[in-house]
Design a protein around this motif. Structure first.
Motif, PDB file in Angstrom:
ATOM      1  N   VAL A 162       0.844  -1.193   0.000  1.00  0.00           N
ATOM      2  CA  VAL A 162       0.000   0.000   0.000  1.00  0.00           C
ATOM      3  C   VAL A 162       0.881   1.246   0.000  1.00  0.00           C
ATOM      4  O   VAL A 162       1.779   1.378   0.834  1.00  0.00           O
ATOM      5  CB  VAL A 162      -0.916   0.039   1.240  1.00  0.00           C
ATOM      6  N   CYS A 163       0.595   2.159  -0.912  1.00  0.00           N
ATOM      7  CA  CYS A 163       1.325   3.427  -0.975  1.00  0.00           C
ATOM      8  C   CYS A 163       0.332   4.578  -1.018  1.00  0.00           C
ATOM      9  O   CYS A 163      -0.509   4.644  -1.914  1.00  0.00           O
ATOM     10  CB  CYS A 163       2.236   3.475  -2.203  1.00  0.00           C
ATOM     11  N   LEU A 164       0.436   5.472  -0.060  1.00  0.00           N
ATOM     12  CA  LEU A 164      -0.316   6.728  -0.054  1.00  0.00           C
ATOM     13  C   LEU A 164       0.698   7.844  -0.248  1.00  0.00           C
ATOM     14  O   LEU A 164       1.641   7.974   0.530  1.00  0.00           O
ATOM     15  CB  LEU A 164      -1.061   6.894   1.273  1.00  0.00           C
ATOM     16  N   GLU A 165       0.524   8.634  -1.301  1.00  0.00           N
ATOM     17  CA  GLU A 165       1.571   9.580  -1.660  1.00  0.00           C
ATOM     18  C   GLU A 165       0.973  10.812  -2.341  1.00  0.00           C
ATOM     19  O   GLU A 165      -0.108  10.756  -2.923  1.00  0.00           O
ATOM     20  CB  GLU A 165       2.567   8.888  -2.611  1.00  0.00           C
ATOM     21  N   LEU A 166       1.700  11.912  -2.267  1.00  0.00           N
ATOM     22  CA  LEU A 166       1.344  13.074  -3.064  1.00  0.00           C
ATOM     23  C   LEU A 166       1.428  12.715  -4.545  1.00  0.00           C
ATOM     24  O   LEU A 166       2.212  11.850  -4.939  1.00  0.00           O
ATOM     25  CB  LEU A 166       2.276  14.236  -2.761  1.00  0.00           C
ATOM     26  N   SER A 167       0.620  13.389  -5.342  1.00  0.00           N
ATOM     27  CA  SER A 167       0.594  13.081  -6.769  1.00  0.00           C
ATOM     28  C   SER A 167       0.494  14.371  -7.565  1.00  0.00           C
ATOM     29  O   SER A 167       0.725  15.463  -7.025  1.00  0.00           O
ATOM     30  CB  SER A 167      -0.569  12.126  -7.066  1.00  0.00           C
ATOM     31  N   LYS A 168       0.142  14.237  -8.846  1.00  0.00           N
ATOM     32  CA  LYS A 168       0.179  15.367  -9.769  1.00  0.00           C
ATOM     33  C   LYS A 168      -1.172  15.548 -10.439  1.00  0.00           C
ATOM     34  O   LYS A 168      -1.556  14.746 -11.289  1.00  0.00           O
ATOM     35  CB  LYS A 168       1.251  15.125 -10.840  1.00  0.00           C
ATOM     36  N   PRO A 169      -1.909  16.609 -10.079  1.00  0.00           N
ATOM     37  CA  PRO A 169      -3.173  16.884 -10.777  1.00  0.00           C
ATOM     38  C   PRO A 169      -2.914  17.091 -12.266  1.00  0.00           C
ATOM     39  O   PRO A 169      -1.916  17.685 -12.658  1.00  0.00           O
ATOM     40  CB  PRO A 169      -3.664  18.178 -10.120  1.00  0.00           C
ATOM     41  N   MET A 170      -3.842  16.618 -13.091  1.00  0.00           N
ATOM     42  CA  MET A 170      -3.636  16.660 -14.536  1.00  0.00           C
ATOM     43  C   MET A 170      -4.531  17.676 -15.246  1.00  0.00           C
ATOM     44  O   MET A 170      -4.279  18.037 -16.388  1.00  0.00           O
ATOM     45  CB  MET A 170      -3.891  15.263 -15.130  1.00  0.00           C
ATOM     46  N   LYS A 171      -5.591  18.149 -14.589  1.00  0.00           N
ATOM     47  CA  LYS A 171      -6.567  18.993 -15.278  1.00  0.00           C
ATOM     48  C   LYS A 171      -6.434  20.445 -14.848  1.00  0.00           C
ATOM     49  O   LYS A 171      -6.257  20.750 -13.675  1.00  0.00           O
ATOM     50  CB  LYS A 171      -7.989  18.487 -14.986  1.00  0.00           C
ATOM     51  N   GLN A 172      -6.523  21.336 -15.823  1.00  0.00           N
ATOM     52  CA  GLN A 172      -6.557  22.775 -15.583  1.00  0.00           C
ATOM     53  C   GLN A 172      -8.005  23.210 -15.295  1.00  0.00           C
ATOM     54  O   GLN A 172      -8.936  22.558 -15.756  1.00  0.00           O
ATOM     55  CB  GLN A 172      -5.999  23.529 -16.795  1.00  0.00           C
ATOM     56  N   PRO A 204       8.202  20.360  -3.232  1.00  0.00           N
ATOM     57  CA  PRO A 204       7.783  20.395  -4.643  1.00  0.00           C
ATOM     58  C   PRO A 204       8.844  19.844  -5.581  1.00  0.00           C
ATOM     59  O   PRO A 204       8.521  19.277  -6.625  1.00  0.00           O
ATOM     60  CB  PRO A 204       7.521  21.887  -4.904  1.00  0.00           C
ATOM     61  N   GLU A 205      10.105  19.995  -5.225  1.00  0.00           N
ATOM     62  CA  GLU A 205      11.163  19.436  -6.068  1.00  0.00           C
ATOM     63  C   GLU A 205      11.099  17.911  -6.070  1.00  0.00           C
ATOM     64  O   GLU A 205      11.298  17.261  -7.096  1.00  0.00           O
ATOM     65  CB  GLU A 205      12.527  19.916  -5.562  1.00  0.00           C
ATOM     66  N   SER A 206      10.793  17.322  -4.902  1.00  0.00           N
ATOM     67  CA  SER A 206      10.713  15.864  -4.827  1.00  0.00           C
ATOM     68  C   SER A 206       9.539  15.337  -5.649  1.00  0.00           C
ATOM     69  O   SER A 206       9.627  14.274  -6.264  1.00  0.00           O
ATOM     70  CB  SER A 206      10.580  15.417  -3.366  1.00  0.00           C
ATOM     71  N   LEU A 207       8.448  16.068  -5.684  1.00  0.00           N
ATOM     72  CA  LEU A 207       7.293  15.623  -6.448  1.00  0.00           C
ATOM     73  C   LEU A 207       7.532  15.743  -7.946  1.00  0.00           C
ATOM     74  O   LEU A 207       7.058  14.905  -8.727  1.00  0.00           O
ATOM     75  CB  LEU A 207       6.066  16.436  -6.047  1.00  0.00           C
ATOM     76  N   ALA A 208       8.271  16.760  -8.364  1.00  0.00           N
ATOM     77  CA  ALA A 208       8.543  16.947  -9.786  1.00  0.00           C
ATOM     78  C   ALA A 208       9.260  15.742 -10.383  1.00  0.00           C
ATOM     79  O   ALA A 208       9.071  15.398 -11.553  1.00  0.00           O
ATOM     80  CB  ALA A 208       9.373  18.212  -9.992  1.00  0.00           C
ATOM     81  N   GLY A 236      -6.548  14.731  -7.437  1.00  0.00           N
ATOM     82  CA  GLY A 236      -5.262  14.182  -7.871  1.00  0.00           C
ATOM     83  C   GLY A 236      -4.056  14.750  -7.159  1.00  0.00           C
ATOM     84  O   GLY A 236      -2.923  14.458  -7.548  1.00  0.00           O
ATOM     85  N   ILE A 237      -4.256  15.540  -6.096  1.00  0.00           N
ATOM     86  CA  ILE A 237      -3.092  16.062  -5.377  1.00  0.00           C
ATOM     87  C   ILE A 237      -2.422  14.970  -4.549  1.00  0.00           C
ATOM     88  O   ILE A 237      -1.275  15.109  -4.142  1.00  0.00           O
ATOM     89  CB  ILE A 237      -3.443  17.269  -4.492  1.00  0.00           C
ATOM     90  N   ALA A 238      -3.156  13.899  -4.298  1.00  0.00           N
ATOM     91  CA  ALA A 238      -2.586  12.713  -3.653  1.00  0.00           C
ATOM     92  C   ALA A 238      -3.183  11.503  -4.353  1.00  0.00           C
ATOM     93  O   ALA A 238      -4.157  11.611  -5.105  1.00  0.00           O
ATOM     94  CB  ALA A 238      -2.889  12.693  -2.159  1.00  0.00           C
TER      95      ALA A 238
END
Length: 250
Positions: A162-172, A204-208, A236-238
């Motif tokens: 199981v992984c719960l993590e920050l992610s990357k929203p895709m929609k503007q 934010p650098e780690s998420l990039a 999608g932020i997580a």
């Protein structure tokens, strides 16, 4: 898909990612819980509750919680299993000390054991736990594939990774707003509330550098996990990712 090991460059000088991240968490341990609440608007608590529902732990189930930090998830795992044992592992002594105080306050010392260790080389035997979890830690390790492989190794056949993590929203436009907050506002909040700027600029650098939700799904499957699922959280932020270790008896 492969994920390469990373060397951090910039204000901290060139140094291995593991060494740099360790210094970050040692320096923010005392303010970690407060900053999590502030920076996520307390949504991390709802994300963890959603994750626990999807996991469906049963009475007596065991778990290892990697990058356990201040042990909120370790405690939630112990509560859900009621009688099962939980092992929390983190490389930061400062974070573990905060977690140890929480565990003691809840009277869970007999069921939650905390050790300082490396998620890349878990000091546990094969097929030891029903669950292996990692919360907001996978993006900080030098090699996420190696960590997921270790998690798969230590869960029992039929067990869950199981992984719960920050992610990357895709929609503007939400994507633009989110990245403005994460890259510009978040480090300033770190300076204001935790007296740390460079450490929170790292987030934010780690998420990039981290895979997006679909890419991480692929990595789960490449690791050999089955029935892989992912769930975007709050636009999608997580994201939550679940995968099972194949049960050869089925």
């Amino acid at each position: 898909m492969t994920v390469d090991k990373v060397t951090v460059t910039g204000g901290q000088g060139d140094k291995p990612k593991e060494q740099f991240v360790h210094s970050v968490f040692e320096s923010i341990a005392g303010k970690y819980d407060l900053m999590n609440d502030i920076l996520s608007f307390r949504r991390h608590k709802a994300w963890r509750k959603f994750t626990m529902r999807k996991m469906g732990m049963k009475r007596g189930d065991s778990a290892v919680d990697l990058c356990c930090g201040t042990c909120d998830w370790s405690i939630a795992l112990a509560d859900a299993s009621e009688t099962g044992n939980v092992m929390g592992l983190d490389f930061s002594a400062g974070m573990l000390e905060v977690g140890r105080r929480k565990v003691k306050a809840r009277g869970l010392q007999d069921r939650i054991s905390l050790i300082q260790g490396n998620a890349m080389e878990l000091p546990f035997g094969d097929n030891s736990f029903d669950y292996a979890t990692i919360g907001f830690g996978l993006r900080n390790v030098p090699d996420p594939v190696q960590v997921l492989s270790e998690m798969k190794r230590v869960v029992k056949p039929g067990g869950m990774v199981v992984c719960l993590e920050l992610s990357k929203p895709m929609k503007q436009p939400f994507k633009g707003i989110y990245y403005f907050y994460f890259q510009r506002v978040l480090p300033l909040l770190g300076r204001l509330f935790a007296k740390r700027y460079e450490q929170y600029k790292w987030l934010p650098e780690s998420l990039a550098l981290f895979p997006d939700r679909k890419q991480l799904e692929e990595i789960f499957r490449d690791t050999g996990l089955t029935k892989v699922e992912s769930f975007p959280l709050n636009g999608g932020i997580a994201a939550l990712h679940l995968g099972l270790k194949e049960n050869c008896n089925v």
